[in-house]
Design a protein around this motif. Structure first.
Motif, PDB file in Angstrom:
ATOM      1  N   HIS A  52      -0.423   1.908  -6.479  1.00  0.00           N
ATOM      2  CA  HIS A  52      -0.081   0.639  -7.134  1.00  0.00           C
ATOM      3  C   HIS A  52      -0.049   1.150  -8.204  1.00  0.00           C
ATOM      4  O   HIS A  52      -1.294   1.422  -8.877  1.00  0.00           O
ATOM      5  CB  HIS A  52      -0.844  -0.967  -6.550  1.00  0.00           C
ATOM      6  CG  HIS A  52      -1.099  -0.784  -5.414  1.00  0.00           C
ATOM      7  ND1 HIS A  52      -0.470  -2.291  -4.340  1.00  0.00           N
ATOM      8  CD2 HIS A  52      -2.009  -0.771  -3.995  1.00  0.00           C
ATOM      9  CE1 HIS A  52      -0.230  -1.465  -3.652  1.00  0.00           C
ATOM     10  NE2 HIS A  52      -1.552  -1.400  -2.984  1.00  0.00           N
TER      11      HIS A  52
ATOM     12  N   GLU B 113       2.488   0.752 -12.776  1.00  0.00           N
ATOM     13  CA  GLU B 113       2.958  -0.548 -13.346  1.00  0.00           C
ATOM     14  C   GLU B 113       3.917   0.607 -13.558  1.00  0.00           C
ATOM     15  O   GLU B 113       4.144   1.849 -14.212  1.00  0.00           O
ATOM     16  CB  GLU B 113       2.152  -0.214 -14.984  1.00  0.00           C
ATOM     17  CG  GLU B 113       3.662  -1.779 -15.426  1.00  0.00           C
ATOM     18  CD  GLU B 113       2.406  -2.118 -16.543  1.00  0.00           C
ATOM     19  OE1 GLU B 113       2.893  -1.649 -17.483  1.00  0.00           O
ATOM     20  OE2 GLU B 113       2.833  -3.474 -16.606  1.00  0.00           O
TER      21      GLU B 113
ATOM     22  N   ALA C 227       5.152  -4.797 -12.008  1.00  0.00           N
ATOM     23  CA  ALA C 227       4.680  -4.096 -10.834  1.00  0.00           C
ATOM     24  C   ALA C 227       5.090  -3.397  -9.468  1.00  0.00           C
ATOM     25  O   ALA C 227       5.830  -4.374  -8.905  1.00  0.00           O
ATOM     26  CB  ALA C 227       2.974  -4.822 -10.566  1.00  0.00           C
ATOM     27  N   VAL C 228       4.796  -2.528  -9.319  1.00  0.00           N
ATOM     28  CA  VAL C 228       5.098  -1.681  -7.830  1.00  0.00           C
ATOM     29  C   VAL C 228       3.893  -0.940  -7.111  1.00  0.00           C
ATOM     30  O   VAL C 228       2.773  -0.975  -7.543  1.00  0.00           O
ATOM     31  CB  VAL C 228       6.361  -0.133  -8.446  1.00  0.00           C
ATOM     32  CG1 VAL C 228       7.283  -0.726  -9.028  1.00  0.00           C
ATOM     33  CG2 VAL C 228       5.473   1.162  -9.061  1.00  0.00           C
ATOM     34  N   THR C 229       4.678  -0.971  -5.470  1.00  0.00           N
ATOM     35  CA  THR C 229       3.727  -0.082  -5.013  1.00  0.00           C
ATOM     36  C   THR C 229       4.943   0.710  -4.128  1.00  0.00           C
ATOM     37  O   THR C 229       5.975   0.428  -4.078  1.00  0.00           O
ATOM     38  CB  THR C 229       3.325  -1.338  -3.669  1.00  0.00           C
ATOM     39  OG1 THR C 229       2.614  -2.620  -4.832  1.00  0.00           O
ATOM     40  CG2 THR C 229       2.689  -0.393  -2.518  1.00  0.00           C
TER      41      THR C 229
ATOM     42  N   TYR D 282       4.790   3.755  -1.089  1.00  0.00           N
ATOM     43  CA  TYR D 282       3.810   4.398   0.517  1.00  0.00           C
ATOM     44  C   TYR D 282       3.855   6.041   0.579  1.00  0.00           C
ATOM     45  O   TYR D 282       5.221   6.069   1.008  1.00  0.00           O
ATOM     46  CB  TYR D 282       3.965   3.567   1.473  1.00  0.00           C
ATOM     47  CG  TYR D 282       3.434   1.680   1.693  1.00  0.00           C
ATOM     48  CD1 TYR D 282       2.330   1.930   0.949  1.00  0.00           C
ATOM     49  CD2 TYR D 282       4.357   1.337   1.095  1.00  0.00           C
ATOM     50  CE1 TYR D 282       1.806   0.533   1.269  1.00  0.00           C
ATOM     51  CE2 TYR D 282       4.064  -0.217   1.018  1.00  0.00           C
ATOM     52  CZ  TYR D 282       2.138  -0.102   0.884  1.00  0.00           C
ATOM     53  OH  TYR D 282       2.515  -1.618   1.089  1.00  0.00           O
TER      54      TYR D 282
ATOM     55  N   GLU E 226      -2.453   5.493  -9.258  1.00  0.00           N
ATOM     56  CA  GLU E 226      -3.413   4.000  -9.156  1.00  0.00           C
ATOM     57  C   GLU E 226      -3.739   3.898 -10.356  1.00  0.00           C
ATOM     58  O   GLU E 226      -4.614   3.503 -11.046  1.00  0.00           O
ATOM     59  CB  GLU E 226      -4.680   4.339  -7.939  1.00  0.00           C
ATOM     60  CG  GLU E 226      -4.471   3.033  -7.419  1.00  0.00           C
ATOM     61  CD  GLU E 226      -4.084   2.260  -6.859  1.00  0.00           C
ATOM     62  OE1 GLU E 226      -4.116   0.774  -6.964  1.00  0.00           O
ATOM     63  OE2 GLU E 226      -3.284   2.239  -5.732  1.00  0.00           O
ATOM     64  N   GLY E 227      -3.751   2.490 -10.608  1.00  0.00           N
ATOM     65  CA  GLY E 227      -3.650   1.283 -12.198  1.00  0.00           C
ATOM     66  C   GLY E 227      -3.528   2.108 -13.137  1.00  0.00           C
ATOM     67  O   GLY E 227      -2.690   1.440 -13.971  1.00  0.00           O
TER      68      GLY E 227
END
Length: 147
Positions: free
Chosen positions: A2, A4, A9-11, A13, A65-66
């Motif tokens: 996760h 930005e 904001a994006v996720t 995998y 991440e973050g």
């Protein structure tokens, strides 16, 4: 992961060892960052990670991440990059364009965040961006004009 991306904001995998450059190009369709040397020497894939310039070919997914990633696609429409883009155009510093996105990312960073570097310091700070067309005359003029 996760993070930005260009203030959204994006996720994602993916495998943790995946690199940011192919992720930007393949998963998000953001092709402004270019694959060049892919070992962090040419600057063609320059992005900002938490506001600092980095070569996206060296950033691994686990490092995102973050965090916040800004690409040329966002920077190119940011008024802060206008003086840089104008100087590059005026000084004839845009040839094939392959390195241009990385140059704009680095020069915009310098122009907006480093208080008044002189031309020699700015040139030294630009050393991580290579131009294979050898358009350094125009680039040097643009750097001198900005700083």
């Amino acid at each position: 992961m996760h993070f930005e991306l260009n203030k959204t904001a994006v996720t994602v995998y993916c495998e943790v060892q995946r690199r940011l450059l192919p992720m930007l190009r393949e998963d998000f369709g953001l092709v402004g960052a270019k694959p060049g040397c892919e070992i962090g020497r040419c600057g063609a894939c320059m992005v900002w990670l938490d506001g600092e310039p980095v070569n996206s070919c060296l950033v691994m997914a686990w490092q995102l991440e973050g965090r916040s990633v800004t690409t040329i696609e966002a920077t190119a429409v940011d008024p802060a990059s206008t003086p840089v883009r104008d100087a590059l155009a005026r000084c004839g510093a845009v040839q094939c364009g392959y390195c241009s996105a990385g140059m704009v990312m680095t020069m915009t960073y310098l122009h907006t965040r480093i208080p008044r570097p002189d031309a020699a310091e700015a040139g030294e700070l630009m050393c991580g961006n290579l131009c294979r067309c050898t358009g350094y005359g125009g680039l040097s003029r643009a750097v001198a004009e900005l700083f």
